[in-house]
Scaffold this active site. Structure first.
Site, PDB file in Angstrom:
ATOM      1  N   GLY A 237     -39.934 -19.520  21.035  1.00 48.44           N
ATOM      2  CA  GLY A 237     -40.865 -20.647  21.052  1.00 48.44           C
ATOM      3  C   GLY A 237     -42.238 -20.189  21.509  1.00 48.44           C
ATOM      4  N   GLY A 238     -43.220 -20.363  20.626  1.00 50.37           N
ATOM      5  CA  GLY A 238     -44.591 -19.921  20.937  1.00 50.37           C
ATOM      6  C   GLY A 238     -45.520 -21.075  21.226  1.00 50.37           C
ATOM      7  N   GLY A 239     -44.962 -22.159  21.796  1.00 53.18           N
ATOM      8  CA  GLY A 239     -45.799 -23.274  22.247  1.00 53.18           C
ATOM      9  C   GLY A 239     -46.315 -22.994  23.646  1.00 53.18           C
ATOM     10  CB  VAL A 240     -47.846 -25.256  26.199  1.00 46.90           C
ATOM     11  CG1 VAL A 240     -48.378 -25.115  27.618  1.00 46.90           C
ATOM     12  CG2 VAL A 240     -48.916 -25.863  25.304  1.00 46.90           C
TER      13      VAL A 240
ATOM     14  CG  HIS B 262     -77.911 -19.105  35.332  1.00 47.26           C
ATOM     15  ND1 HIS B 262     -77.301 -18.644  34.192  1.00 47.26           N
ATOM     16  CD2 HIS B 262     -78.525 -18.033  35.888  1.00 47.26           C
ATOM     17  CE1 HIS B 262     -77.551 -17.355  34.052  1.00 47.26           C
ATOM     18  NE2 HIS B 262     -78.293 -16.953  35.072  1.00 47.26           N
TER      19      HIS B 262
ATOM     20  CD  GLU C  77     -36.124 -38.933  40.289  1.00 48.07           C
ATOM     21  OE1 GLU C  77     -35.238 -38.126  39.977  1.00 48.07           O
ATOM     22  OE2 GLU C  77     -36.957 -39.370  39.480  1.00 48.07           O
TER      23      GLU C  77
ATOM     24  N   GLY D  36     -40.427 -35.415  40.032  1.00 45.50           N
ATOM     25  CA  GLY D  36     -39.851 -35.056  38.742  1.00 45.50           C
ATOM     26  C   GLY D  36     -40.120 -33.637  38.272  1.00 45.50           C
TER      27      GLY D  36
ATOM     28  CD  GLU E 166     -43.475 -21.377  17.117  1.00 44.35           C
ATOM     29  OE1 GLU E 166     -43.028 -22.138  16.246  1.00 44.35           O
ATOM     30  OE2 GLU E 166     -43.373 -21.595  18.343  1.00 44.35           O
TER      31      GLU E 166
END
Length: 462
Positions: A179-182, A439, A38, A44, A202
């Site tokens: 960018g309209g991703g995640v 519940h 690494e 990472g 986006e």
């Protein structure tokens, strides 16, 4: 822990992120000797500039919103402001504790950790700092980087990536998110909670376009209500620096101005200049091409995680790593079904899903065979308590098992665990309907949706 002059190992792993370290830990459990290489920090992207720090920011954002909106719960509180130094200290503390834990695990497992930049110099050898590490098996796990677009210069000040956004020492007054991703919608959500004026641009027709269309629509409705601006179906054309920040021009000539531009156009695979192609590893648009058993086509060379085409998610990398370690050890593990990997967008509201979207199911099986059911969270007690809106949507083919689960609302990311069991165990609605959900919990919404699809709705209309 590393041997200065290299050596020979059962497994040599290039990259110590989610995919790489999971391969290493599982390989050692199975009695194999391992060298883990690494160049940066163990863990990472996910641990240091991805999943963990962004979710810490999102939690801080949630606290800000709860403080701002506390009066509706009868609690008198005042949001005085956002202390970015304090937010960053909290975020960095979370990362630091997890990092120390991971370092301890790798050390405790007696994995040979080699710090430095590695390069594949033959089909079975990685060179690092002049030393050569030969593996009876080699695993490529070099991860991904924040992409940009041609002609878009990242300066780290006004035009930034998610890496820069995670270390901002201030709250910008305004931001444009490209960018309209995640990644884009998560940062837009955080910044709006922190009081930033946000606009998302986006090119695709809708936000989080990889998700079911109804999930996208629900997120767009919620973002409109929150005052998050967005332009979909329009491509980026250019960015210019202004006196106070940036001016972005999109298709059709419309312009937007803000203090910063966050470029969130996805992540590219880290495979350039690492010797892969020279050693015969097939690369397509930067990605390593593998078969379903993650073999590259070069004998005993495997690839895992973000460099393999598909969902770029840490938990996919973990699973790839475990799979490859077991494959090398001769355990013949079951092939990973990519559709069975859960997906979560941690914005407010959250989106969570597993399996096929309605559109993909219709494509695969024919429109006349696909049945769907939407259970609105308005009928769920815990969701009412939380004051959240959204739904659980099930996709089924004929009278067969559920092939897709799509959820929108606060905390639905925590429900995706059960949803992925339903999908991966090919459960029928009637089987899930027999299960008892506590519940009041939001998990009851999953139960109620399956009851309805099984033809016996309790609190819902069939």
């Amino acid at each position: 822990m590393s041997e200065p002059n290299g050596g020979t190992f059962d497994v040599v792993i290039l990259g110590g992120g989610s995919g790489g370290y999971a391969t290493a830990l599982r390989a050692v459990q199975l009695g194999l000797s391992v060298a883990l290489i690494e160049k940066g920090k163990l863990g990472g992207t996910c641990l240091h500039n991805g999943c963990i720090p962004t979710k810490a920011l999102l939690h801080a954002a949630e606290i800000a919103d709860q403080t701002r909106e506390s009066a509706q719960f009868g609690v008198k509180a005042e949001l005085v402001g956002i202390d970015m130094a304090g937010v960053n200290a909290y975020k960095d503390g979370v990362v630091s504790r997890l990092y120390k834990g991971l370092q301890g695990m790798i050390k405790g497992a007696k994995i040979n950790l080699v710090e430095g930049e590695g390069k594949l110099v033959s089909a079975d050898t990685v060179e690092v700092n002049g030393a050569r590490y030969t593996g009876r098996n080699v695993v490529l796990a070099t991860g991904s980087y924040a992409r940009t677009l041609p002609g878009l210069e990242i300066d780290g000040e006004r035009v930034i990536t998610s890496d820069h956004a995670l270390t901002l020492d201030r709250v910008p007054t305004s931001a444009i998110v490209l960018g309209g991703g995640v990644i884009g919608v998560e940062f837009a959500s955080v910044w709006k909670s922190f009081g930033v004026d946000v606009t998302i641009i986006e090119a695709l027709p809708r936000l989080v376009a990889a998700e079911d269309e109804e999930s996208s629509k629900a997120l767009e409705r919620a973002f409109r209500k929150r005052g998050i601006g967005f332009k979909t179906g329009k491509r980026f054309e250019k960015v210019e620096h202004t006196e106070k920040g940036v001016r972005v021009t999109i298709e059709g000539g419309e312009t937007f101005e803000a203090e910063v531009l966050l470029v969130a156009v996805g992540r590219g695979p880290n495979t350039a200049n690492l010797g892969y192609e020279e050693q015969g590893v097939k690369i397509d648009r930067g990605f390593v091409i593998t078969d379903e058993r993650l073999r590259t086509g070069v004998p005993n060379v495997y690839a895992v995680g973000d460099i393999v085409p598909g969902l770029q998610l840490a938990h996919r990398g973990f699973q790839h790593g475990i799979f490859v370690a077991e494959e090398i050890a001769g355990k013949n593990p079951a092939v990973i079904d990519e559709n069975g990997i859960p997906r979560v967008t941690y914005s407010d509201p959250e989106l969570a899903s597993v399996g096929l979207t309605e559109a993909r199911a219709k494509e695969q099986y024919g429109a006349d065979k696909v049945k769907t059911y939407n259970y609105n969270l308005g009928g769920n007690g815990k969701s009412q308590i939380l004051k959240t809106a959204g739904f659980v949507k099930l996709v089924r083919v004929d009278d067969g098992p559920v092939v897709g689960v799509h959820m929108v609302g606060a905390r639905v990311g925590e429900l995706v665990g059960e949803a992925q069991l339903i999908f991966n165990w090919e459960a029928y609605p009637a089987e899930v309907a027999q299960l008892i959900h506590a519940h009041p919990t939001q998990s009851e919404a999953l139960g109620e949706a399956h009851l309805a699809l099984a033809g016996k709705p309790l609190h819902a209309h069939a």
